[in-house]
Design a protein around this motif. Structure first.
Motif, PDB file in Angstrom:
ATOM      1  N   SER A  45      -6.346  -1.631  -6.429  1.00  0.00           N
ATOM      2  CA  SER A  45      -7.252  -0.483  -6.417  1.00  0.00           C
ATOM      3  C   SER A  45      -6.500   0.808  -6.143  1.00  0.00           C
ATOM      4  O   SER A  45      -5.360   0.803  -5.660  1.00  0.00           O
ATOM      5  N   ASP A  46      -7.173   1.909  -6.456  1.00  0.00           N
ATOM      6  CA  ASP A  46      -6.663   3.255  -6.187  1.00  0.00           C
ATOM      7  C   ASP A  46      -7.781   4.045  -5.514  1.00  0.00           C
ATOM      8  O   ASP A  46      -8.893   4.129  -6.046  1.00  0.00           O
ATOM      9  N   ASN A 104      -4.230   9.830  -1.340  1.00  0.00           N
ATOM     10  CA  ASN A 104      -4.346   8.873  -2.446  1.00  0.00           C
ATOM     11  C   ASN A 104      -3.651   7.586  -2.025  1.00  0.00           C
ATOM     12  O   ASN A 104      -2.489   7.601  -1.609  1.00  0.00           O
ATOM     13  N   THR A 105      -4.382   6.482  -2.113  1.00  0.00           N
ATOM     14  CA  THR A 105      -3.859   5.195  -1.670  1.00  0.00           C
ATOM     15  C   THR A 105      -3.916   4.198  -2.824  1.00  0.00           C
ATOM     16  O   THR A 105      -4.978   3.986  -3.412  1.00  0.00           O
ATOM     17  N   THR A 106      -2.777   3.619  -3.141  1.00  0.00           N
ATOM     18  CA  THR A 106      -2.695   2.575  -4.164  1.00  0.00           C
ATOM     19  C   THR A 106      -2.398   1.256  -3.481  1.00  0.00           C
ATOM     20  O   THR A 106      -1.392   1.133  -2.765  1.00  0.00           O
ATOM     21  N   GLU A 114       0.847  -1.188   0.000  1.00  0.00           N
ATOM     22  CA  GLU A 114       0.000   0.000   0.000  1.00  0.00           C
ATOM     23  C   GLU A 114       0.886   1.243   0.000  1.00  0.00           C
ATOM     24  O   GLU A 114       1.718   1.420   0.904  1.00  0.00           O
TER      25      GLU A 114
END
Length: 326
Positions: free
Chosen positions: A188-189, A156-158, A123
């Motif tokens: 996901s983003d 923003n989390t990838t 993450e």
């Protein structure tokens, strides 16, 4: 029953520079943790013709943080002070299992097998926020003070998932592998953006303080399924977004210099996570299906209370009621 070894390391460094109207700080942090479990409780257990001889599992957690912060006493028309920060925060969890077993019945008698399983969750998290403060008096001399706080914050989390299985027949030398990276989760983003404003108004020599607030919140989750993601027909992952206006109001009254009473109202909502939306396990006798239509949880909260600081002691009394939906 199962012996466990665990170790961790944590390193933190922070540098701060202070000028006449500025303060800048840079923070770096590294953390890692390793846990190894030898599952003695499974040794000797026979299942489907195989006897478990050894089963060791290891989990490695690694986390970094790099954060830059700046406070500026600007004295501008639109704001007296501004505080902002940005943080980069990647983390990774790796899980490895190694299982050795021997065939004791059926067609696998005497065969030895080594099964290895890898699971990795990564993450990357970027967070930022900026807050402006301004003292002013737009309502004339009847007010003692007023203070406006406003700004934006977001993140923003990838997220990425990787999984592999490897089975080696130590008797025949045959090796089979399986890429089940997306069997449960879709990459996901997640983007979150909020804007907020709060006005603190003081009446009666600041004995009565009224604070209304308003926040606009927006969240968007975009799935990026791996090739091996197990889609269930009719529940394919799609981009989802939510937005809402949130209100807040608080009133504080100082009965004396030592005793005050207050009341507050606030709204909020919590969006589903990508894991809750896109977890998918297709099967033969049943399917565990994603929930792409899951709604955010929302709440309306009411609170009243009293506080006192009497020199020889202090107390507070609070009552609240929260009404949750979805």
């Amino acid at each position: 029953i199962d012996p466990l070894d665990q170790g961790s390391n944590n390193v933190l460094a922070k540098a701060v520079w202070t000028g006449e109207a500025h303060q800048v700080s840079l923070t770096g942090e590294y953390y890692d943790q390793t846990v190894e479990v030898d599952q003695w409780s499974g040794r000797g257990v026979v299942s489907a013709g195989w006897r478990m001889d050894e089963y060791i599992q290891t989990q490695d957690l690694t986390r970094w943080r790099l954060s830059l912060e700046h406070a500026w006493e600007a004295g501008f028309v639109l704001f007296d002070k501004v505080d902002w920060q940005v943080t980069y925060h990647p983390q990774n969890v790796d899980i490895e299992g190694e299982r050795h077993r021997t065939g004791v019945s059926g067609l696998v008698v005497g065969q030895e097998e080594l099964f290895q399983r890898w699971r990795s969750y990564n993450e990357d998290f970027i967070d930022f926020d900026v807050q402006f403060d301004k003292d002013f008096n737009p309502f004339g001399e009847t007010l003692v003070s007023s203070r406006l706080i406003y700004g934006i914050d977001g993140s923003n989390t990838t997220a990425a998932y990787v999984a592999d299985d490897r089975t080696e027949n130590l008797t025949t030398g045959a090796v089979t592998t399986s890429d089940s990276a997306g069997f449960f989760f879709a990459n996901s983003d997640t983007l979150r953006l909020d804007g907020f404003a709060q006005l603190e108004i003081g009446f009666l020599d600041d004995r009565l303080i009224v604070t209304p607030g308003l926040r606009y919140s927006y969240t968007r989750i975009t799935p990026d399924p791996q090739d091996s993601y197990g889609e269930v027909a009719g529940f394919e992952p799609t981009e989802t977004s939510w937005s809402d206006w949130l209100l807040a109001l608080s009133i504080l009254y100082k009965v004396t210099d030592e005793v005050s009473v207050y009341a507050a109202y606030g709204e909020g909502f919590k969006t589903p996570t990508a894991q809750q939306l896109y977890t998918s396990v297709p099967g033969t006798s049943f399917d565990q299906v994603p929930n792409p239509d899951l709604k955010p949880e929302s709440v309306k909260s009411y609170e009243i209370g009293a506080r006192a600081d009497l020199g020889w002691g202090a107390f507070s009394l609070t009552g609240f009621y929260s009404d949750y939906d979805d």
